[in-house]
Design a protein around this motif. Structure first.
Motif, short mmCIF file in Angstrom:
data_model
loop_
_atom_site.label_atom_id
_atom_site.label_comp_id
_atom_site.label_asym_id
_atom_site.label_seq_id
_atom_site.Cartn_x
_atom_site.Cartn_y
_atom_site.Cartn_z
N GLN A 1 0.82 -1.21 0.00
CA GLN A 1 0.00 0.00 0.00
C GLN A 1 0.86 1.27 0.00
O GLN A 1 0.50 2.26 -0.63
CB GLN A 1 -0.94 0.00 1.21
CG GLN A 1 -2.01 -1.09 1.16
CD GLN A 1 -2.98 -0.90 0.01
OE1 GLN A 1 -3.02 0.14 -0.64
NE2 GLN A 1 -3.77 -1.93 -0.27
N TYR A 2 1.99 1.21 0.66
CA TYR A 2 2.90 2.37 0.64
C TYR A 2 3.48 2.55 -0.76
O TYR A 2 3.54 3.68 -1.28
CB TYR A 2 4.02 2.19 1.66
CG TYR A 2 4.99 3.35 1.70
CD1 TYR A 2 4.60 4.58 2.24
CD2 TYR A 2 6.27 3.23 1.17
CE1 TYR A 2 5.48 5.65 2.28
CE2 TYR A 2 7.16 4.30 1.20
CZ TYR A 2 6.75 5.51 1.75
OH TYR A 2 7.62 6.58 1.77
N PHE A 3 3.90 1.46 -1.38
CA PHE A 3 4.43 1.53 -2.74
C PHE A 3 3.40 2.14 -3.69
O PHE A 3 3.73 2.97 -4.55
CB PHE A 3 4.81 0.13 -3.25
CG PHE A 3 5.96 -0.51 -2.52
CD1 PHE A 3 6.88 0.26 -1.82
CD2 PHE A 3 6.12 -1.89 -2.54
CE1 PHE A 3 7.95 -0.33 -1.15
CE2 PHE A 3 7.19 -2.48 -1.87
CZ PHE A 3 8.10 -1.71 -1.18
N ARG A 4 2.15 1.71 -3.54
CA ARG A 4 1.10 2.23 -4.41
C ARG A 4 0.83 3.71 -4.14
O ARG A 4 0.64 4.49 -5.08
CB ARG A 4 -0.21 1.44 -4.19
CG ARG A 4 -0.16 0.00 -4.67
CD ARG A 4 -1.52 -0.66 -4.48
NE ARG A 4 -1.52 -2.06 -4.91
CZ ARG A 4 -2.60 -2.84 -4.90
NH1 ARG A 4 -3.76 -2.35 -4.47
NH2 ARG A 4 -2.52 -4.10 -5.30
N GLN A 5 0.82 4.06 -2.86
CA GLN A 5 0.47 5.43 -2.50
C GLN A 5 1.48 6.44 -3.04
O GLN A 5 1.10 7.53 -3.49
CB GLN A 5 0.36 5.55 -0.97
CG GLN A 5 -0.35 6.80 -0.48
CD GLN A 5 -1.81 6.85 -0.89
OE1 GLN A 5 -2.42 5.82 -1.16
NE2 GLN A 5 -2.36 8.05 -0.97
N ILE A 6 2.77 6.08 -3.01
CA ILE A 6 3.79 7.02 -3.50
C ILE A 6 4.15 6.75 -4.96
O ILE A 6 5.03 7.41 -5.50
CB ILE A 6 5.06 6.97 -2.63
CG1 ILE A 6 5.76 5.61 -2.75
CG2 ILE A 6 4.73 7.29 -1.17
CD1 ILE A 6 7.12 5.56 -2.05
N GLU A 7 3.46 5.76 -5.57
CA GLU A 7 3.69 5.41 -6.97
C GLU A 7 5.18 5.16 -7.24
O GLU A 7 5.78 5.73 -8.15
CB GLU A 7 3.14 6.51 -7.89
CG GLU A 7 1.64 6.70 -7.73
CD GLU A 7 1.09 7.78 -8.66
OE1 GLU A 7 1.89 8.50 -9.29
OE2 GLU A 7 -0.14 7.89 -8.75
N LEU A 8 5.73 4.29 -6.41
CA LEU A 8 7.17 4.03 -6.46
C LEU A 8 7.59 3.29 -7.72
O LEU A 8 8.68 3.54 -8.26
CB LEU A 8 7.58 3.21 -5.22
CG LEU A 8 9.06 2.87 -5.07
CD1 LEU A 8 9.89 4.16 -4.96
CD2 LEU A 8 9.29 1.99 -3.84
#
Length: 336
Positions: free
Chosen positions: A273-280
């Motif tokens: 979810q963090y990866f998705r949120q910051i569009e890593l």
């Protein structure tokens, strides 16, 4: 039940596919190949995982077993539902607010797993043919009711229950029949055929394999039941095909992780979810897919590591045996 390397290998491979599938999900619109890979994985990875979970539910029914399920499944569900709510708020996720009985993302599995064990109490009293037929009929029927959806994870619980029930009814000897050479060859052909079919049918709505939406939401109200029967058939064939190629011998550095998959399942969402949120990440070619696969494998290993197990065990299992053992060993070494 004595551990069997085949089942532990299956768990590790399937939990990797869970993480990998969640990693590539935001990018399925980037290329038909990614959409194909995602759909191909989702046709079997949860049915196979659920079937294996059902196989290990042999003690279902007595009061002590139910109480253990509450501690093992419902308590972690409540704890992580609260933790994920706070985490989603901190990272700025728009849909962070939800009720206790509307599972956050992958937490539906814990709620459904508890429900499947409860359903077994009633279904195991029926003859196998009747119980499976009834479970399938219910799984097909629920799609006609738009009220049945994410709340209480009810749609997925009822749609996926036949796989759990079949796993419960199977013996180890019956499951190991998949290792016959003919089944392995047929499985390889089956997996290839469905990959090609999915590639040339790119408009397949992934909601069919996620099992959380009604036929009306999927836009096929009239023939929804027939399509679900088709999905059941394809998922069953793919599950057998994939299990046929699971190694049955111990794999150094891999097989032992099979006893730790619940940790990976509950914890990987914090990263995804963090990866998705910051569009890593961005995935639109083969090199990207390979890179994401490597990151997914690394996550599986990280979240299966002893430090992570020790820290998270109180939340997931409600005990601190790993930390106590670690402190005891350290104290023994210091004293010596």
């Amino acid at each position: 039940m004595e551990r069997n390397a085949f089942f532990d290998n299956a768990r590790v491979i399937l939990i990797f596919l869970v993480v990998f599938g969640h990693m590539i999900q935001p990018f399925i619109g980037n290329a038909n190949e990614i959409h194909t890979l995602y759909t191909w994985i989702y046709i079997f990875h949860m049915p196979a995982f659920i079937l294996i979970s059902g196989f290990f539910a042999k003690g279902a029914g007595d009061k002590k077993y139910i109480w253990n399920l509450i501690k093992k499944l419902l308590m972690p569900y409540i704890i992580f539902q609260v933790i994920y709510t706070g985490y989603y708020f901190l990272i700025g996720k728009a849909d962070w607010q939800t009720s206790l009985f509307y599972p956050h993302w992958s937490l539906w599995f814990l709620f459904s797993l508890f429900s499947w064990h409860i359903l077994l109490y009633f279904f195991k009293k029926l003859k196998p043919g009747y119980s499976i037929s009834l479970a399938l009929a219910i799984g097909v029927s629920v799609g006609y009711f738009s009220e049945i959806g994410h709340t209480f994870s009810l749609s997925r619980t009822l749609v996926f229950f036949p796989f759990f029930l079949i796993g419960y009814l199977l013996t180890e000897k019956q499951i190991m029949l998949v290792k016959k050479k003919a089944v392995m060859i047929g499985g390889a052909v089956t997996m290839a055929i469905f990959a090609v079919l999915i590639y040339f049918l790119p408009d397949i709505n992934t909601g069919w394999v996620l099992a959380s939406k009604s036929y009306g939401d999927l836009g096929v109200t009239e023939f929804g039941g027939l399509l679900r029967i088709l999905i059941y058939t394809v998922s069953g064939l793919m599950t057998v095909s994939v299990l046929a190629w699971i190694p049955k011998n111990t794999i150094a550095g891999v097989t032992h992780l099979g006893s730790r998959t619940i940790y990976v399942y509950l914890l990987h969402g914090f990263f995804i979810q963090y990866f998705r949120q910051i569009e890593l990440f961005n995935v639109d070619n083969l090199i990207d897919v390979i890179g994401i696969a490597a990151i997914s494998a690394a996550l599986v290993y990280l979240l299966s590591s002893k430090p992570i197990l020790g820290i998270s065990q109180p939340l997931i299992e409600g005990k601190m045996t790993r930390l106590k053992d670690k402190f005891s060993r350290d104290k023994t070494q210091t004293d010596s």
